[in-house]
Design a protein around this motif. Structure first.
Motif, PDB file in Angstrom:
ATOM      1  N   HIS A 105       0.833  -1.108  -0.129  1.00 53.00           N
ATOM      2  CA  HIS A 105      -0.153   0.054  -0.008  1.00 53.00           C
ATOM      3  C   HIS A 105       0.872   1.316  -0.045  1.00 53.00           C
ATOM      4  O   HIS A 105       2.128   1.415   0.302  1.00 53.00           O
ATOM      5  CB  HIS A 105      -1.066  -0.064   1.314  1.00 53.00           C
ATOM      6  N   GLY A 106       0.185   2.287  -0.392  1.00 54.97           N
ATOM      7  CA  GLY A 106       0.845   3.603  -0.269  1.00 54.97           C
ATOM      8  C   GLY A 106       2.297   3.764  -1.235  1.00 54.97           C
ATOM      9  O   GLY A 106       2.277   3.075  -2.458  1.00 54.97           O
ATOM     10  N   VAL A 107       3.085   4.372  -0.565  1.00 50.10           N
ATOM     11  CA  VAL A 107       4.515   4.631  -1.290  1.00 50.10           C
ATOM     12  C   VAL A 107       5.248   3.197  -1.714  1.00 50.10           C
ATOM     13  O   VAL A 107       5.714   3.238  -2.701  1.00 50.10           O
ATOM     14  CB  VAL A 107       5.412   5.522  -0.500  1.00 50.10           C
ATOM     15  N   VAL A 108       5.122   2.342  -0.887  1.00 48.56           N
ATOM     16  CA  VAL A 108       5.664   1.081  -1.128  1.00 48.56           C
ATOM     17  C   VAL A 108       5.345   0.377  -2.443  1.00 48.56           C
ATOM     18  O   VAL A 108       5.887  -0.170  -3.304  1.00 48.56           O
ATOM     19  CB  VAL A 108       5.749   0.200   0.238  1.00 48.56           C
ATOM     20  N   ALA A 109       3.732   0.121  -2.633  1.00 52.05           N
ATOM     21  CA  ALA A 109       3.115  -0.148  -3.867  1.00 52.05           C
ATOM     22  C   ALA A 109       3.502   0.838  -4.816  1.00 52.05           C
ATOM     23  O   ALA A 109       3.721   0.252  -5.976  1.00 52.05           O
ATOM     24  CB  ALA A 109       1.599   0.026  -3.495  1.00 52.05           C
ATOM     25  N   LEU A 110       3.758   1.929  -4.912  1.00 48.91           N
ATOM     26  CA  LEU A 110       4.263   2.679  -6.137  1.00 48.91           C
ATOM     27  C   LEU A 110       5.335   2.594  -6.305  1.00 48.91           C
ATOM     28  O   LEU A 110       5.849   2.050  -7.677  1.00 48.91           O
ATOM     29  CB  LEU A 110       4.041   4.223  -5.787  1.00 48.91           C
ATOM     30  N   LEU A 111       6.607   2.373  -5.406  1.00 50.09           N
ATOM     31  CA  LEU A 111       7.894   1.922  -5.620  1.00 50.09           C
ATOM     32  C   LEU A 111       7.865   0.407  -6.431  1.00 50.09           C
ATOM     33  O   LEU A 111       8.841   0.173  -7.219  1.00 50.09           O
ATOM     34  CB  LEU A 111       8.688   1.940  -4.552  1.00 50.09           C
ATOM     35  N   ASP A 112       7.013  -0.430  -5.905  1.00 47.07           N
ATOM     36  CA  ASP A 112       7.035  -1.527  -6.337  1.00 47.07           C
ATOM     37  C   ASP A 112       6.756  -1.755  -7.759  1.00 47.07           C
ATOM     38  O   ASP A 112       7.048  -2.497  -8.671  1.00 47.07           O
ATOM     39  CB  ASP A 112       6.072  -2.813  -5.351  1.00 47.07           C
ATOM     40  N   ARG A 113       5.818  -0.916  -7.989  1.00 49.73           N
ATOM     41  CA  ARG A 113       4.958  -0.894  -9.628  1.00 49.73           C
ATOM     42  C   ARG A 113       6.188  -0.353 -10.570  1.00 49.73           C
ATOM     43  O   ARG A 113       6.204  -0.773 -11.481  1.00 49.73           O
ATOM     44  CB  ARG A 113       3.916  -0.154  -9.536  1.00 49.73           C
ATOM     45  N   ILE A 114       6.782   0.785  -9.921  1.00 47.95           N
ATOM     46  CA  ILE A 114       7.891   1.565 -10.619  1.00 47.95           C
ATOM     47  C   ILE A 114       9.058   0.276 -11.126  1.00 47.95           C
ATOM     48  O   ILE A 114       9.536   0.227 -12.108  1.00 47.95           O
ATOM     49  CB  ILE A 114       8.341   2.546 -10.071  1.00 47.95           C
ATOM     50  N   GLY A 115       9.449  -0.210  -9.901  1.00 44.46           N
ATOM     51  CA  GLY A 115      10.469  -1.203  -9.971  1.00 44.46           C
ATOM     52  C   GLY A 115      10.179  -2.362 -11.191  1.00 44.46           C
ATOM     53  O   GLY A 115      10.816  -2.958 -12.275  1.00 44.46           O
TER      54      GLY A 115
END
Length: 371
Positions: A105-115
Motif C-alpha cells: 500500500h501507499g508509497v511502497v506499492a508505487l515503488l514496487d510498480r515502478i520497479g
C-alpha cells in the motif's frame, strides 16, 4: 456402467465398521458423502474398509475425509495403496492454509510498480535484441542465397499493405492538407500575408504530415495485422511445426513483411504527398482565390524539392520499425486468446509511440544539419 457409491455401517467391538462400495467419484457419489457424514457423526472409534470401492477420485476422497472429521489414522483404514495415497494428498490439500494478504500500500506499492515496470522494460529490450539477432541472421542467409527469398508472400503482402491502404491514406492526408490550409488562411489573412499559406502547406505536408499520417495509419493497420497473424499461428503451434520441418519462421514470416513495408511505405508516402497538396490547393483556391497554377509555381520557387526528400528519407526507417514491432509482438504471443489481444494492442501502441519518437529525432537531426 458406473456403480453408485454406497456404504454399510455395522457395530463392532464398541465401535463402528464402515464398508464403502461402488464408485466414489464426482459423478457416482450423488448424496452418499452427506449420508456418510451423518452416519459417522458422534462415533469416536470406527474402522474404514475401502477395499470394496471400484473407483475413487479427489471428490470422493474429500467426502470421506470430511465425514471422518479429523478422525482418520493409518490404523483404522483398510484400502489399496493408491487409495491411501489419494487420501493423503487430498488431506494435505484441505489442511493447507491460505497465503497471507501481502498486498502493498501507499508509497511502497508505487515503488514496487515502478520497479516491475523497469524490469519489464529491460526484459522487453532483451527480447528485442534477440528478435533482431534472429532477423539479421535470416537476412544474411537470404543475402548469401537469394533463392531463399519468398517472392509470392512479398507481392501478396505488398498488395494488402500498399494498394489496399491507398484509399484511406489518400483520404486522410487530403483532409489534413485542407485543414492546414484553412488554418493558415484564417491566421495569415489577419496579417495580410495569406499568400504564405502556400509555403505553410508545402512545408508541413512535404516534410511531416505525409510520412507521419502514412506511418500512423499503417501502424494501426499493418502492425496489428502482422501481430494477429503471427500470433494466431503461434497459438495454433504452426510456428513450432514449421521449425520441426526445417522452415525458419523468420525467413517465411518476418522477412516478407519487412520487404512488403519497405516497398509500400515510400509509395504510400508519395500518394499522401499528392493528396495533401491537393487538399491544400482546393482550400486555397476556394478561400483565398489563388489559382492552382499560382500555388504550384510558388511551391516550385519557394519550397523546392528538399522538403519532399526529407519526408521520403523517413519512410524506410518507419517501415522497418512498424514491421519489427508488429512481427515481434506476434512472436511473443502465448497459448491463450488474452495474450493475443494484449500483444496486438501492444503492437499498435508501441508502433505509434516509436513513430512519434523517430519523427522527433529526425526533426532534431535535420535542425542541427540546418536542412
Amino acid at each position: 456402467m458406473g456403480v453408485p457409491a454406497e456404504f454399510t455401517l455395522d457395530d463392532k467391538d464398541g465401535g463402528k465398521s464402515v464398508v464403502l462400495s461402488g464408485d466414489w467419484t464426482a459423478r457416482g457419489m450423488a448424496d452418499a458423502g452427506l449420508r456418510l457424514a451423518e452416519a459417522m457423526k458422534g462415533s469416536e472409534a470406527f474402522d474404514l474398509d475401502l477395499t470394496g470401492m471400484n473407483r475413487c477420485d479427489t471428490a470422493g476422497a474429500y467426502a470421506i475425509i470430511r465425514a471422518a472429521d479429523g478422525r482418520l489414522s493409518a490404523g483404522n483404514i483398510k484400502a489399496r495403496p493408491q487409495t491411501l495415497r489419494l487420501l493423503e494428498l487430498v488431506g494435505e490439500a484441505t489442511q493447507a492454509e491460505c497465503p497471507p494478504d501481502n498486498r502493498l500500500h501507499g508509497v511502497v506499492a508505487l515503488l514496487d510498480r515502478i520497479g516491475r515496470g523497469l524490469f519489464d522494460l529491460l526484459r522487453d529490450g532483451y527480447g528485442t535484441l534477440i528478435f533482431l539477432g534472429h532477423l539479421l541472421t535470416a537476412l544474411a542467409r537470404c543475402a548469401v542465397n537469394p533463392r531463399k527469398i519468398r517472392w509470392a508472400p512479398i507481392v501478396a503482402l505488398s498488395e494488402r499493405a500498399g494498394l489496399d491502404a491507398m484509399p484511406i491514406v489518400a483520404t486522410t492526408t487530403f483532409f489534413i492538407g485542407a485543414v492546414v490550409a484553412l488554418l493558415g488562411a484564417n491566421l495569415l489573412t489577419d496579417f495580410g500575408a495569406q499568400v504564405f499559406s502556400v509555403e505553410l502547406i508545402g512545408v508541413s505536408v512535404l516534410r511531416e504530415f505525409n510520412i507521419l499520417i502514412t506511418a500512423i495509419l499503417l501502424a494501426g493497420r499493418s502492425a496489428s495485422s502482422f501481430a494477429a497473424e503471427i500470433g494466431s499461428m503461434k497459438m495454433n503451434q504452426e510456428i513450432d511445426a514449421m521449425q520441426v520441418i526445417g522452415v525458419d519462421p523468420y525467413e517465411a514470416l518476418v522477412l516478407p513483411r519487412f520487404a512488403a513495408l519497405l516497398i509500400t511505405i515510400p509509395l504510400l508516402t508519395f500518394v499522401a504527398t499528392l493528396a495533401g497538396l491537393a487538399g491544400g490547393i482546393v482550400v486555397v483556391w476556394v478561400v483565398l482565390d489563388l489559382s492552382p497554377s499560382f500555388f504550384l509555381q510558388r511551391m516550385t520557387d519557394y519550397v523546392g524539392a528538399t522538403h519532399f526528400w526529407i519526408g521520403m528519407s523517413k519512410a524506410p526507417v518507419m517501415a522497418m520499425v512498424i514491421a519489427a514491432i508488429g512481427c515481434r509482438q506476434g512472436m511473443e504471443v502465448g497459448n491463450d486468446v488474452e495474450s493475443l489481444g494484449r500483444r496486438v494492442t501492444a503492437a499498435v501502441v508501441h508502433a505509434i509511440f516509436a513513430i512519434i519518437l523517430i519523427d522527433a529525432v529526425f526533426a532534431l537531426l535535420y535542425m542541427e544539419l540546418n536542412v
